[in-house]
Structure formats: C-alpha cells, structure tokens
Motif scaffolding. Structure first.
Motif, mmCIF file in Angstrom:
data_model
loop_
_atom_site.group_PDB
_atom_site.id
_atom_site.type_symbol
_atom_site.label_atom_id
_atom_site.label_comp_id
_atom_site.label_asym_id
_atom_site.label_seq_id
_atom_site.Cartn_x
_atom_site.Cartn_y
_atom_site.Cartn_z
ATOM 1 N N GLY A 17 0.830 -1.197 0.000
ATOM 2 C CA GLY A 17 0.000 0.000 0.000
ATOM 3 C C GLY A 17 0.866 1.250 0.000
ATOM 4 O O GLY A 17 2.056 1.223 -0.328
ATOM 5 N N LEU A 18 0.279 2.382 0.388
ATOM 6 C CA LEU A 18 1.004 3.645 0.327
ATOM 7 C C LEU A 18 2.242 3.624 1.220
ATOM 8 O O LEU A 18 3.326 4.039 0.807
ATOM 9 C CB LEU A 18 0.085 4.798 0.735
ATOM 10 N N LEU A 21 5.001 1.057 -0.201
ATOM 11 C CA LEU A 21 5.708 1.543 -1.382
ATOM 12 C C LEU A 21 6.652 2.682 -1.009
ATOM 13 O O LEU A 21 7.770 2.776 -1.536
ATOM 14 C CB LEU A 21 4.708 1.998 -2.441
ATOM 15 N N THR A 22 6.203 3.571 -0.113
ATOM 16 C CA THR A 22 7.074 4.658 0.339
ATOM 17 C C THR A 22 8.315 4.104 1.015
ATOM 18 O O THR A 22 9.441 4.550 0.769
ATOM 19 C CB THR A 22 6.320 5.588 1.306
ATOM 20 N N ASP A 38 2.667 -8.099 -2.200
ATOM 21 C CA ASP A 38 1.313 -7.572 -2.058
ATOM 22 C C ASP A 38 0.331 -8.517 -2.724
ATOM 23 O O ASP A 38 0.687 -9.261 -3.648
ATOM 24 C CB ASP A 38 1.191 -6.171 -2.671
ATOM 25 N N GLN A 45 -2.206 -1.124 -9.324
ATOM 26 C CA GLN A 45 -2.240 0.120 -8.579
ATOM 27 C C GLN A 45 -1.970 1.333 -9.463
ATOM 28 O O GLN A 45 -2.120 2.465 -9.038
ATOM 29 C CB GLN A 45 -1.231 0.055 -7.434
ATOM 30 N N ASN A 127 -5.800 9.411 -2.984
ATOM 31 C CA ASN A 127 -4.919 8.253 -2.799
ATOM 32 C C ASN A 127 -4.626 7.537 -4.109
ATOM 33 O O ASN A 127 -3.540 6.970 -4.276
ATOM 34 C CB ASN A 127 -5.541 7.275 -1.804
ATOM 35 N N ARG A 128 -5.575 7.554 -5.037
ATOM 36 C CA ARG A 128 -5.329 6.858 -6.305
ATOM 37 C C ARG A 128 -4.152 7.487 -7.041
ATOM 38 O O ARG A 128 -3.343 6.793 -7.661
ATOM 39 C CB ARG A 128 -6.587 6.883 -7.181
ATOM 40 N N THR A 130 -1.664 9.257 -5.587
ATOM 41 C CA THR A 130 -0.455 8.970 -4.807
ATOM 42 C C THR A 130 0.034 7.565 -5.092
ATOM 43 O O THR A 130 1.241 7.327 -5.256
ATOM 44 C CB THR A 130 -0.742 9.149 -3.305
ATOM 45 N N ARG A 131 -0.880 6.601 -5.173
ATOM 46 C CA ARG A 131 -0.491 5.221 -5.508
ATOM 47 C C ARG A 131 0.167 5.157 -6.877
ATOM 48 O O ARG A 131 1.160 4.459 -7.080
ATOM 49 C CB ARG A 131 -1.724 4.309 -5.486
ATOM 50 N N GLN A 132 -0.409 5.877 -7.835
ATOM 51 C CA GLN A 132 0.161 5.862 -9.182
ATOM 52 C C GLN A 132 1.595 6.365 -9.178
ATOM 53 O O GLN A 132 2.487 5.768 -9.784
ATOM 54 C CB GLN A 132 -0.691 6.726 -10.114
ATOM 55 N N ALA A 135 3.905 3.803 -7.234
ATOM 56 C CA ALA A 135 4.101 2.556 -7.971
ATOM 57 C C ALA A 135 4.959 2.777 -9.208
ATOM 58 O O ALA A 135 5.813 1.945 -9.539
ATOM 59 C CB ALA A 135 2.745 1.959 -8.356
#
Length: 424
Positions: A17-18, A21-22, A38, A45, A127-128, A130-132, A135
């Motif tokens: 998740g966020l 990945l960070t 994951d 993602q 969040n979508r 930020t995920r992009q 990732a």
C-alpha cells in the motif's frame, strides 16, 4: 523489475500500500535491496480506480516525496493547503445550521513559511494518484523486487535473518521483515505482539464534492455533535469530505438516495462555498484506535497502520507511516554502511525509540479531541469554543501546533528535511 521465484536481500516488505511503497523507495535510496509482497499486482495500482479516499500530506512528507523523486509526478494532482480552520460547528436545528461556528482556530502557513510561493502547510492528493506516483517510481528501481500478486503465508526467524514463505511455496530470505499490512496486521498477530485499542462506534463517510466558489487552499475541520466533519481542498474547485457519524447513521447516509444525501450535506456543509454537489461514489470506513505494544521485535519492524491506527480527524494517518518509513530507512541504511545487522533488535530499537513517542502523542491527542468535541453538551461546547479562541490568540502556540502537525518538531529524519539518503 521482474517477479522472481527466490529473493535474498536486505528486507522483505509485506504490504504494497502507500506506506509499503514509500518505505521500499526510501530503503532503496538508503542502499538496501528490498522485496515488496502484495496481494494485488503493482500494475493494478497504476490504474485510475477511485476508492474515494484522499490524504493530507504534511509539508515534511512532501519533502520526502521530492527527495525520493515522486513529487513531480504527483504535483499536477495536488492542491496546496494554505490555511487550516478548526471550528466548533453550529449544532443542528439552529438559526443557520451547518457551516463554521463562532469560535475558531486559524492556522496560516505564512506564519512559518515566507513568500507567496513558500512551503504550504501541506498538500492534498487523492490516494489513487499517490499510488500511481509511488508505484511508477517503484517499477523503475532495479533494487526493488515486486512479488505480486502473492500472499505471505508464514515466516521463520533465524539468528542471521528471516525466511518468508509465500502461499504458493516460494521462499524469500532477508535480514529484516517489515510489516506494512495494515491495522489488523497478520505479521503482528503471528509474532504474538499485542495491541491496545477500541472502536469509536463511528464511521468516516468519504465523498468528493464540487462547489461553486474556490476554496483558496483552505482546509476546514468542523467539530459537530456527531463527530468531526473535514472539508479538504482538491484541484478544480473540488473538496474531499471526511464526515464522521455514528456507524448506523453513516451507513444510512451512504445508502441514501441523492436527494436525501444532498439535503444532509447542505445542513452540515453550509453555503460558504456556494452551491455544493457530490461527485462520484460514497464510502464508509469504521473508525477506531489500535496501538501496537512494540514497534519491533527481533528481525521484524512494524510500519504505518501495522504500528498504530488512529482517528483521521487530524489527517495524520498516512503521514505517520511516511515518518516511520523515513526513520526506518535511515536507521537501516546507516547500520548497513557500518557493517551492523539491520534486523538485530539493537538496530530496530533505534527506530522504535524514534517513532513511538510521536505516535503515542498523536494517538492520545486525536482520541481526546474526538471524545471532547463529539457531543453537544452546552457547557462543554462553550468551554471548548473558548479554548479554541484563546489558542488562536497566542502566536507561539499556533506556530508550535503547525510545526508539530507538519512533522518538524523534535529530530526529524533526513528525508523529512528534504535530504537524500544516498547523498554524500
């Protein structure tokens, strides 16, 4: 980066998740070779599915994103937070229900950041997006291995490391296992680490709204009798709502037809941004507090919601995970450079000592504020309103709270100061 059947590296991160990945990006920059496991493919993602949630990124979190090379991809999808207004909202049924009440606390970024283009209090991003951005960066790093979709079934610690077995039988070896698998972490449960906490009997109803007037980068936090009601600025005259209600009320609002929902929205939102209408779906998430008794054990560290989950009223959930990632990556990177074992308990205790007090303070603070403000008891309402007004009149207190929320108090890790971990 490609999936492989066997991995032998520095760290295995369970949870992509966020926060996971960070952490992977931060550890890779610190000179570590990591794997991320994951249950969903990392490619998934990158797709623009909308799950309703958005996060307020504190200015130190944005510095970390800049240092990790993520900020530029994310910037077009963000809105600056220039001001934060904390208000004791008007009780329902008054002359003018909804909207800010007479007492407020105003945080202005110009008090801690000079110039028209100075550092804002934070950045709002769905969040979508930020995920992009995260990732995309992970997929470009040769020392980050994606093992997804996959499920970590069990693990076994050794004197010199840890072995993680996947559900399909593959085995991974590393010096350190990091649990980024959420508030109900399976790794934490398997390790026998206890947690304390409780449910609030509330749910956070999340929705996006379009409004006629510009928000001008102002984030609002109303404290209404049923719970906090946050209006958080997004690009294109939109705002993200985090609307706290008792669980049964939140479920009813989520299921309500558009006319009923519009009326209830206007009752709470008010008309200070002109006509307002919801866009997109609604989501409801149960709210509670959960705090792990320890942030590490031999060969295992807990990061993000696996370490603690708090009420979203201060917008600090993801920021706490970012601060965890910055601290753990720095501790492990320094340990490896001087030849120490990054999974040894003596190493991981440095991470825990760095992060546990800050986490406990925010958890206790959000819990207290939620209990204090989620009611309509008249004497208490007047006292807390007076308290907001008093703090609003004390400049040093305002600036302290802004810096604390921004993650700048104490001794912040290098990434939160905008310094790369691979810099000489």
């Amino acid at each position: 980066m490609s999936e492989q059947d066997f991995f032998d590296g520095d760290a295995v991160i369970v949870g992509g998740g966020l926060a996971g990945l960070t952490l992977a990006l931060a550890m890779e920059q610190a000179g570590l070779r990591v794997a991320v496991i994951d249950t969903l493919p990392i490619d998934t993602q990158l797709a623009p599915e909308f799950d309703g949630r958005a996060s307020a990124l504190a200015y130190t979190s944005w510095r970390l994103f800049e240092a990790l090379g993520v900020a530029e991809a994310l910037r077009p999808h963000t809105a600056r937070i220039e001001h934060i207004m904390v208000c004791d909202g008007r009780p329902y049924g008054g002359i003018k229900p909804g909207g800010p009440g007479p007492h407020s606390l105003h945080f202005d970024r110009r008090e801690i950041s000079e110039g028209p283009d100075g550092e804002p209090l934070g950045w709002m991003a769905e969040n979508r997006h930020t995920r992009q951005a995260l990732a995309s960066a992970v997929l470009q790093r040769p020392n980050i291995v994606s093992i997804a979709p996959a499920t970590a079934e069990r693990y076994e610690t050794r004197p010199d490391g840890v072995t993680v077995e996947l559900a399909d039988g593959r085995r991974l070896s590393a010096r350190l296992l990091v649990a980024c698998d959420g508030k109900f972490s399976r790794i934490r449960q398997q390790a026998g680490i206890r947690s304390v906490g409780w449910n609030y009997g509330q749910k956070g109803l999340v929705a996006t709204v379009q409004h006629a007037e510009p928000h001008n980068g102002v984030a609002y936090e109303y404290f209404l009798p049923s719970g906090p009601f946050a209006i958080l600025p997004l690009p294109d005259n939109r705002s993200s709502l985090v609307w706290t209600e008792p669980s049964d009320v939140a479920d009813a609002l989520k299921a309500a037809d558009d006319t009923v929902f519009q009326q209830e929205l206007e009752n709470r939102f008010g008309d200070f941004l002109g006509d307002v209408r919801p866009v997109g779906p609604r989501w409801a998430y149960p709210l509670g507090l959960k705090f792990s008794e320890t942030f590490c054990t031999e060969r295992i560290a807990f990061v993000g919601d696996a370490a603690r989950g708090i009420h979203p009223l201060a917008g600090q959930g993801f920021n706490l995970g970012i601060r965890d990632a910055a601290a753990l990556a720095e501790v492990c990177g320094e340990a490896k450079r001087v030849g120490l074992d990054i999974g040894a308990l003596t190493t991981l205790r440095r991470y825990e000592d760095w992060r546990k007090f800050d986490s406990a303070s925010l958890a206790a603070g959000t819990d207290l504020f939620n209990r204090l403000f989620s009611n309509d008891i008249a004497p208490l309402r007047h006292l807390r309103g007076l308290g907001l007004s008093i703090v609003n009149g004390i400049g040093p207190a305002r600036r302290f709270f802004m810096r604390q929320a921004g993650g700048e108090t104490g001794d912040p890790p290098r990434l939160l100061r905008g310094e790369r971990l691979d810099a000489a």
